[in-house]
Enzyme design. Structure first.
Site, mmCIF file in Angstrom:
data_model
loop_
_atom_site.group_PDB
_atom_site.id
_atom_site.type_symbol
_atom_site.label_atom_id
_atom_site.label_comp_id
_atom_site.label_asym_id
_atom_site.label_seq_id
_atom_site.Cartn_x
_atom_site.Cartn_y
_atom_site.Cartn_z
ATOM 1 N N ARG A 122 13.227 -3.179 11.785
ATOM 2 C CA ARG A 122 12.451 -2.225 12.170
ATOM 3 C C ARG A 122 11.242 -1.947 11.570
ATOM 4 O O ARG A 122 10.905 -3.102 10.559
ATOM 5 C CB ARG A 122 13.027 -0.445 12.164
ATOM 6 N N GLY A 123 10.238 -1.192 11.768
ATOM 7 C CA GLY A 123 8.694 -1.469 11.296
ATOM 8 C C GLY A 123 8.068 -2.118 12.218
ATOM 9 O O GLY A 123 8.268 -3.066 12.903
ATOM 10 N N ALA A 124 6.785 -1.825 12.507
ATOM 11 C CA ALA A 124 5.769 -2.067 13.511
ATOM 12 C C ALA A 124 5.811 -3.635 13.555
ATOM 13 O O ALA A 124 6.041 -4.453 14.412
ATOM 14 C CB ALA A 124 4.694 -1.351 13.768
ATOM 15 N N ARG A 140 11.898 -0.439 22.075
ATOM 16 C CA ARG A 140 11.417 0.772 21.488
ATOM 17 C C ARG A 140 9.882 1.004 21.737
ATOM 18 O O ARG A 140 9.128 0.140 21.653
ATOM 19 C CB ARG A 140 11.313 0.518 19.734
ATOM 20 N N ASP A 172 2.490 2.856 13.290
ATOM 21 C CA ASP A 172 3.078 2.172 14.493
ATOM 22 C C ASP A 172 2.107 1.870 15.583
ATOM 23 O O ASP A 172 2.344 1.130 16.500
ATOM 24 C CB ASP A 172 4.430 2.883 15.010
ATOM 25 N N LYS A 183 5.705 7.566 11.251
ATOM 26 C CA LYS A 183 7.039 8.180 11.350
ATOM 27 C C LYS A 183 6.896 9.565 10.933
ATOM 28 O O LYS A 183 5.825 10.036 10.562
ATOM 29 C CB LYS A 183 7.845 7.492 9.775
#
Ligand code: MRU
Length: 365
Positions: A53-55, A90, A243, A254
Site C-alpha cells: 500500500r502507499g501511493a 484501488r 495519494d 489518508k
C-alpha cells in the site's frame, strides 16, 4: 532502509529472475514476512488486500504486475486484460494510473517477443526512479527541518506525521519520512509524533515499526491528540504524504489528514506535504469535487487486530452488534491549508503557479 542492519527495498525480483517479492505489510509490526507474486492476479490481490500500500508502492507493484502478465502471455489481449485488472484495484492513488499508463506506452508498440524483457526493465527503472526521487525529496525537506531546529534552543524538532508515508509506502526512503531519516542520519535531534491512523493503523503498525528499526525517536499517539499537542507548542511542523495532489495543490491523503491540517493552520504550525511528481494529477483542479475517495470494508472500523500476551494474533469486534460502520479511506486537504509541497525538484507553493514553476513541461502538457 534498514531492518536489523540489512538494507531492504519493499519490492524486488529474486534470484529466479522473474517472480516478484514483496514485504507483507498486513503482518507488520508483529512479523516481518515476505511473499512471492507469480501472476498478475497475485499482484492485483496484493494491492487490494493491502499487503502493499502507499501511493508509490501501489504504482511499482502494478508495474511489476504488468511484467508478470507479460511473462505469462505477452499477447495483446493479455496486455489489455492486465491493464484493466490492475487499474481497478484501488481508486485514489493516482500513481497507479500513472504507472499503468507508463507500462502501456512502453509495451503496446512492441512485438510480443520483446514485451516481457521490456516490461521487467521498465518496472525496475520505475522503482529506481522512485528511490532517487524520494532521496531528493529528503534533501529538500531537510532544509525545512534544519530551519525549524535553528529556532529552537535545544535544537529538537518535533515532526507530526499521519498514516505511513515511509519507506514501506514507497520503494525506499518514503516521502514524508525521507527528510526525517536524513535529519536523523545527519545527527540532528529529531522526534516524530506518529498518528495511529485508524482504522487500519498504518501509523501505529508501520510508521512506528520502520522508524524504530532505523533508530528514529518517536511516540505513537491516538489520532485525536495532534491538536492538543499543537496548542501546547509540542509540534514544530507536520509532514504527510499524499495519494493524489491536484494541479492547484489540493491534497488527497489518508482519512484524518484534513483535520490535522486544520489544527495546524489554527496554531500556526507549518503543514508540509511530501510528494513525488507522479502523484500530481495534472488533469484536475478541485480535489474535493474530483478525487475518487475509496470506501473500504466496514469491518476495518468495527474490528481491530493485534497480538495477545500469549503471542497469538487475534481480531476482536469493538462496536455493538448491529451498529452500521462507514469507512471512507481518504480525505482532501485544500491547498490553502498547505504550507508547501516538498517535491524532488524543490518546495513549491500549493498552487497552480507553484507546481507549474517546478514542473513547467508537465503543467503545459
Ligand atoms: O491506504 P494506504 O495505506 O495506501 O494510504 C497511504 C497514504 O495515505 C499515504 O500517506 C500516501 O499513500 C503517501 S505514501 C508515500
Amino acid at each position: 532502509m534498514k531492518v536489523d542492519d540489512t538494507a531492504y527495498r519493499t519490492i524486488w525480483v529474486p534470484e529466479d529472475g522473474w517472480s516478484v517479492v514483496i514485504i507483507d505489510q498486513t503482518r507488520l509490526p508483529h512479523e516481518f514476512a515476505q511473499v512471492g507474486l507469480r501472476t498478475v492476479e497475485d499482484a492485483a490481490r496484493a494491492i487490494e488486500i493491502m499487503q502493499v500500500r502507499g501511493a508509490p508502492l501501489i504504482g511499482a507493484t502494478a508495474a511489476y504486475g504488468m511484467a508478470l502478465a507479460m511473462h505469462e502471455d505477452p499477447g495483446d489481449s493479455s496486455l489489455a486484460a492486465a491493464l484493466q485488472r490492475l487499474g481497478r484495484t484501488r481508486p485514489t492513488a493516482v500513481n497507479l494510473r500513472w504507472a499503468l499508463e507508463e507500462m502501456r506506452r512502453v509495451l503496446e508498440p512492441l512485438g510480443e517477443n520483446a514485451r516481457t524483457a521490456a516490461a521487467y526493465a521498465r518496472a525496475a527503472a520505475l522503482c529506481d526512479e522512485d528511490v532517487a526521487i524520494n532521496r531528493q525529496i529528503g534533501e529538500h525537506g531537510l532544509a525545512v527541518i534544519r530551519a525549524a531546529a535553528a529556532g529552537k534552543p535545544d535544537g529538537q524538532v518535533n515532526v507530526l506525521t499521519h498514516c505511513n508515508a515511509g519507506w514501506l509506502a514507497t520503494v525506499d526512503w518514503g516521502t514524508a519520512t525521507s527528510p526525517i531519516y536524513q535529519a536523523h542520519d545527519a545527527g540532528m535531534n529529531i522526534h516524530v509524533w506518529v498518528d495511529e491512523t485508524r482504522p487500519r493503523n498504518q501509523g501505529a503498525s508501520l510508521t512506528a515499526w520502520e522508524l524504530g528499526r532505523h533508530g528514529v525517536p518517536h511516540t505513537v499517539i491516538a489520532d485525536n491528540v495532534g491538536g492538543h499537542l499543537m496548542q501546547h507548542g509540542k509540534v514544530d511542523l507536520c509532514i504527510t504524504g499524499t495519494d493524489r495532489t491536484t494541479a492547484r495543490g489540493d491534497v488527497a491523503n489518508k482519512i484524518g489528514t484534513y483535520l490535522k491540517a486544520l489544527a495546524a493552520f489554527d496554531n500556526d504550525v507549518p503543514f508540509y506535504v511530501a510528494l513525488p511528481s507522479p502523484t500530481i494529477d495534472w488533469t484536475i483542479e478541485d480535489g474535493v469535487a474530483s478525487i475518487p475517495i475509496e470506501e473500504r470494508s466496514a469491518e476495518e472500523v468495527s474490528h481491530m487486530t493485534g497480538r495477545t500476551e500469549s503471542g497469538t494474533i487475534e481480531t476482536v469486534s469493538i462496536v455493538p452488534e448491529g451498529s452500521a460502520c462507514a469507512n471512507f479511506a481518504f480525505d482532501v486537504t485544500p491547498a490553502r491549508l498547505v504550507t508547501g509541497l516538498i517535491t524532488e525538484r524543490g518546495i513549491a507553493a500549493a498552487s497552480r503557479e507553484g507546481l507549474a514553476g517546478l514542473f513547467p513541461e508537465r503543467a503545459d502538457g
